[in-house]
Every structure is written in C-alpha cells, then in structure tokens.
Design a protein around this motif. Structure first.
Motif, mmCIF file in Angstrom:
data_model
loop_
_atom_site.group_PDB
_atom_site.id
_atom_site.type_symbol
_atom_site.label_atom_id
_atom_site.label_comp_id
_atom_site.label_asym_id
_atom_site.label_seq_id
_atom_site.Cartn_x
_atom_site.Cartn_y
_atom_site.Cartn_z
ATOM 1 N N GLU A 142 0.901 -1.222 0.087
ATOM 2 C CA GLU A 142 -0.154 0.092 -0.117
ATOM 3 C C GLU A 142 0.755 1.375 0.120
ATOM 4 O OE1 GLU A 142 -3.064 0.036 2.955
ATOM 5 O OE2 GLU A 142 -3.621 2.042 2.625
ATOM 6 N N LYS A 143 2.016 1.129 0.721
ATOM 7 C CA LYS A 143 2.859 2.489 0.684
ATOM 8 C C LYS A 143 3.842 2.879 -0.530
ATOM 9 C CE LYS A 143 6.130 5.073 3.467
ATOM 10 N NZ LYS A 143 7.125 5.290 4.709
ATOM 11 N N ALA A 144 4.139 1.610 -1.150
ATOM 12 C CA ALA A 144 5.038 1.604 -2.330
ATOM 13 C C ALA A 144 5.009 0.530 -3.225
ATOM 14 C CB ALA A 144 6.433 1.484 -1.911
ATOM 15 N N CYS B 111 8.719 3.959 -11.224
ATOM 16 C CA CYS B 111 7.944 4.538 -12.041
ATOM 17 C C CYS B 111 8.117 3.903 -13.394
ATOM 18 C CB CYS B 111 8.115 6.144 -12.188
ATOM 19 S SG CYS B 111 7.080 6.953 -13.299
ATOM 20 N N GLU B 112 9.348 3.341 -13.735
ATOM 21 C CA GLU B 112 9.754 2.922 -15.003
ATOM 22 C C GLU B 112 9.265 1.586 -15.181
ATOM 23 O OE1 GLU B 112 13.852 4.329 -13.850
ATOM 24 O OE2 GLU B 112 14.045 4.914 -16.080
ATOM 25 N N LEU B 113 9.257 1.066 -13.961
ATOM 26 C CA LEU B 113 8.811 -0.584 -13.953
ATOM 27 C C LEU B 113 7.242 -0.630 -14.151
ATOM 28 C CD1 LEU B 113 9.083 -3.620 -13.512
ATOM 29 C CD2 LEU B 113 8.945 -3.215 -11.093
ATOM 30 N N PRO C 255 12.950 11.125 -9.521
ATOM 31 C CA PRO C 255 13.748 11.908 -8.719
ATOM 32 C C PRO C 255 15.399 11.485 -8.810
ATOM 33 C CG PRO C 255 12.674 10.215 -7.495
ATOM 34 C CD PRO C 255 12.330 9.936 -8.892
ATOM 35 N N GLU C 256 16.045 10.827 -9.764
ATOM 36 C CA GLU C 256 17.324 10.412 -10.121
ATOM 37 C C GLU C 256 18.249 11.689 -9.876
ATOM 38 O OE1 GLU C 256 14.627 9.198 -12.008
ATOM 39 O OE2 GLU C 256 14.856 7.259 -12.133
ATOM 40 N N ILE C 257 17.430 12.724 -10.471
ATOM 41 C CA ILE C 257 18.446 14.057 -10.559
ATOM 42 C C ILE C 257 19.000 14.317 -9.362
ATOM 43 C CG2 ILE C 257 16.376 15.574 -10.263
ATOM 44 C CD1 ILE C 257 18.836 16.040 -13.214
HETATM 45 N N1 CAA Z 1 16.785 2.143 -2.651
HETATM 46 C C1 CAA Z 1 17.327 1.624 -1.316
HETATM 47 N N2 CAA Z 1 16.458 1.684 -0.184
HETATM 48 C C2 CAA Z 1 15.243 2.610 -0.416
HETATM 49 C C3 CAA Z 1 15.022 3.282 -1.471
HETATM 50 C C4 CAA Z 1 15.747 2.897 -2.516
HETATM 51 N N3 CAA Z 1 15.365 3.444 -3.937
HETATM 52 N N4 CAA Z 1 13.793 3.971 -1.126
HETATM 53 C C5 CAA Z 1 13.727 3.755 0.118
HETATM 54 N N5 CAA Z 1 14.650 3.028 0.541
HETATM 55 C C6 CAA Z 1 14.772 2.647 2.107
HETATM 56 C C7 CAA Z 1 15.167 3.704 3.076
HETATM 57 O O1 CAA Z 1 16.760 3.633 2.816
HETATM 58 C C8 CAA Z 1 14.659 3.313 4.416
HETATM 59 O O2 CAA Z 1 15.549 2.314 4.811
HETATM 60 P P1 CAA Z 1 16.500 2.257 6.466
HETATM 61 O O3 CAA Z 1 15.107 2.507 7.381
HETATM 62 O O4 CAA Z 1 17.281 1.051 6.314
HETATM 63 O O5 CAA Z 1 16.971 3.450 6.156
HETATM 64 C C9 CAA Z 1 13.387 2.530 4.006
HETATM 65 O O6 CAA Z 1 13.478 2.115 2.618
HETATM 66 C C10 CAA Z 1 12.216 3.418 4.113
HETATM 67 O O7 CAA Z 1 12.562 4.611 3.456
HETATM 68 P P2 CAA Z 1 12.310 6.217 4.203
HETATM 69 O O8 CAA Z 1 12.516 6.156 5.613
HETATM 70 O O9 CAA Z 1 13.189 7.099 3.240
HETATM 71 O O10 CAA Z 1 10.512 6.231 3.963
HETATM 72 P P3 CAA Z 1 9.962 7.849 3.983
HETATM 73 O O11 CAA Z 1 8.390 7.411 3.885
HETATM 74 O O12 CAA Z 1 10.486 8.706 4.740
HETATM 75 O O13 CAA Z 1 10.054 8.389 2.480
HETATM 76 C C11 CAA Z 1 10.456 7.948 -0.115
HETATM 77 C C12 CAA Z 1 10.017 7.390 1.324
HETATM 78 C C13 CAA Z 1 9.869 9.535 -0.325
HETATM 79 C C14 CAA Z 1 10.085 7.095 -1.115
HETATM 80 C C15 CAA Z 1 12.010 7.712 0.237
HETATM 81 O O14 CAA Z 1 12.337 6.542 0.811
HETATM 82 C C16 CAA Z 1 12.978 8.008 -0.960
HETATM 83 O O15 CAA Z 1 13.212 9.274 -1.387
HETATM 84 N N6 CAA Z 1 13.311 7.160 -1.464
HETATM 85 C C17 CAA Z 1 14.403 7.203 -2.666
HETATM 86 C C18 CAA Z 1 13.517 7.557 -3.793
HETATM 87 C C19 CAA Z 1 14.451 7.796 -5.059
HETATM 88 O O16 CAA Z 1 15.320 8.305 -5.196
HETATM 89 N N7 CAA Z 1 14.306 6.649 -6.235
HETATM 90 C C20 CAA Z 1 15.395 6.572 -7.255
HETATM 91 C C21 CAA Z 1 16.186 5.724 -7.163
HETATM 92 S S1 CAA Z 1 17.418 5.785 -8.597
HETATM 93 C C22 CAA Z 1 16.889 4.984 -9.893
HETATM 94 O O17 CAA Z 1 15.560 4.398 -9.607
HETATM 95 C C23 CAA Z 1 17.753 4.943 -10.986
HETATM 96 C C24 CAA Z 1 17.081 4.344 -12.219
HETATM 97 O O18 CAA Z 1 16.348 4.934 -12.627
HETATM 98 C C25 CAA Z 1 17.632 3.182 -12.731
#
Ligand code: CAA
Length: 258
Positions: free
Chosen positions: A58-60, A111-113, A131-133
């Motif tokens: 539900e969250k993600a 999002c890409e998946l 948000p990769e930027i």
């Molecule tokens: N990779 C690894 N771990 C992740 C993650 C990610 N993309 N997103 C969340 N997590 C982990 C966090 O590190 C955290 O783990 P810990 O408790 O061990 O620290 C756990 O999931 C819960 O996350 P938050 O505490 O951050 O939860 P929140 O509710 O405060 O925030 C969120 C939620 C806004 C989604 C935030 O987790 C976030 O910004 N995540 C990263 C999003 C992001 O930048 N995605 C792009 C990744 S790069 C990519 O995808 C490249 C590509 O195109 C191929």
C-alpha cells in the motif's frame, strides 16, 4: 518456484505478483529484478495464466532502483554488467498482458517498471516521480523515453529536471494511468480488469498487445501496416469465426485460443 523478494498467487487465470521488500519500500535490487524476470517468464509459460497483475504494498509500488546496492559501483561496473538492460528486456519480453496496480510511491525505477507494463491502474494515494536527478544521475530503465511518450515533453522534462512527484489525479489527467481508484479497491479492480482480459480469445489479446506496443517503436505508417496484417491474420483463427458467429447468434462467444 519460491521467491524471496516477491509472492505469486494464481487464481482464475490471473497471476498476482506482489513485490515484497517492505524494509526498502520494494526498491529494485538485482535479486528482485532477477526473480521478477523469472516469475514473468514462468507466468508466460503457464497455461493457467492468461493475464498478470504486478503490484507492491500500500505504501510503495517500488521506491526506485536500490540506492544502497548502486552507490559504490563504478562506471566500469555498471557498463560491463549493462546495469538494468537485461532485466528490463526480460520484463518487456513478456507476451501476456501485465497490469501495473500502483499504490503509494512509484519512483525512479519503480515508475519505469510500472510504465514498462501494459497499462497502469493506480490508487488515489499514488505518487509517481523520476527523482534520480537528486542522486546525481538520470533515469536508467527507460524513464526519459517512456514518461515523455506518456505525458509529453514539457511535463516529463519538468519531472526529470526537478524531481517533483505527480499525484494520482495529475497522473490520470496526463494519460500516465488508465484509471484512479480508491486505495482499498485497487487490487479488486486490477483483478477484475485482468479477468475480463482472461475471458477473451488469447491470440487476439496477444496480437492487440503487440500492435499497441508497435505505436511506441515505429512510424505511424509502419505501425498501421503491422496492425492491418495482424487484423487480417486473425481471420485464420477459429476464435474469429466463433466471436463473429456468437455476435450474430446473440450469444456469448466460447473462445478456444485457436
Ligand atoms: N533504494 C534503497 N533503499 C530505499 C530506497 C531506494 N530507492 N527507497 C527507500 N529505501 C529505504 C530507506 O533507505 C529506508 O531504509 P532504512 O530504514 O534502512 O533507512 C526505508 O526504505 C524506508 O524509507 P524512508 O525512511 O526514506 O521512508 P519515507 O516514508 O521517509 O520516504 C521516500 C519515502 C520518499 C520514497 C524515500 O524513501 C525516498 O526518497 N526514496 C528514494 C527515492 C528515489 O530516489 N528513487 C530513485 C532511485 S534511483 C533509480 O531508480 C535509478 C533508475 O532509474 C534506474
């Protein structure tokens, strides 16, 4: 097959695949992407599956590629491994339809998946973003190309350059998702859509998926020719005879996938 990062339930010709790394908001690591490719290939082979629903929690749906796994890698590492190339190719090679049922975050690779699936249904709490930027990189699983085709250049460019998220209402308005439903109804609605697809003649379903996807791969002229030939080829099937006869006889068709 038993998986560690996802679950698969098959019922009534629909496979429900749930990403299951709650500790990382379903971040896509190598294990999850490998298991997802295996689960989709298995669903494609399984005669008891006619449509697939891919979802998260539900969250993600998925909060992106796994940053912890990527952080220490060098250019040589990711170039040599062709990071995410083979994984996403396996997912898009699936011939049966895949509905992405998105609740909560679908960010970056998440999002890409979702966009690599055939259509997206989302819950009213969904948030989409690239948000990769903010990490000093750009999308790497098709986001710059697919999001632009879904929502147009201006919105896609803004999202990729600023990293801002799009909520469910904006995603529907922009054509990123087919429908928004209340969060509690997401899975029932996705399964209902999947069952509707499962009732159809599966040769026509496969042909429709291939033809719509051509719209993203080729010119209008070539795409229309591809569609026309597929349409004409379906007249070689028993399902075409049955579907049209059933309409004329005012009864439900009995498709046999032949
Ligand atoms: N990779 C690894 N771990 C992740 C993650 C990610 N993309 N997103 C969340 N997590 C982990 C966090 O590190 C955290 O783990 P810990 O408790 O061990 O620290 C756990 O999931 C819960 O996350 P938050 O505490 O951050 O939860 P929140 O509710 O405060 O925030 C969120 C939620 C806004 C989604 C935030 O987790 C976030 O910004 N995540 C990263 C999003 C992001 O930048 N995605 C792009 C990744 S790069 C990519 O995808 C490249 C590509 O195109 C191929």
């Amino acid at each position: 097959m038993a998986y560690q990062t996802l679950t698969v339930e098959i019922d009534d010709y629909v496979a429900l695949i749930r990403l299951n790394r709650p500790e990382a908001l379903n971040a896509l690591n190598a294990q999850l992407l490998g298991e997802l490719g295996d689960a989709l290939a298995e669903a494609d082979r399984n005669e008891k599956v006619r449509c697939i629903v891919l979802t998260g929690s539900e969250k993600a749906f998925a909060a992106g590629a796994d940053i912890k796994e990527m952080a220490g890698k060098s250019f040589v590492d990711v170039y040599t491994d062709d990071l995410f190339g083979a994984e996403i190719d396996r997912i898009t090679a699936t011939r049966k339809p895949i509905i992405a049922a998105v609740s909560g975050y679908a960010l970056g690779g998440g999002c890409e998946l979702a966009m690599a699936c055939d259509f997206i249904l989302c819950a009213d709490n969904a948030k989409f973003g690239q948000p990769e930027i903010n990490l000093g990189v750009i999308a790497g699983i098709g986001g710059t190309q697919r999001l632009t085709r879904f929502v147009g250049k201006s919105k896609a460019m803004e999202m990729h350059l600023t990293g801002r998220f799009m909520d469910a209402a904006e995603a529907e308005r922009s054509g990123l998702v087919s429908r928004v439903v209340p969060a509690a109804k997401l899975i029932p609605e996705a399964l209902a859509a999947a069952r509707k697809i499962a009732e159809k003649g599966q040769i026509a379903v496969m042909a429709a998926k291939e033809a719509v996807n051509r719209a993203y791969e080729t010119t209008l002229r070539e795409g229309i020719l591809f569609e026309r030939r597929s349409f004409q080829a379906l007249f070689a099937t028993e399902d075409q005879k049955e579907g049209m006869a059933a309409f004329l006889e005012k009864r439900e068709p009995q498709f046999r996938d032949r």
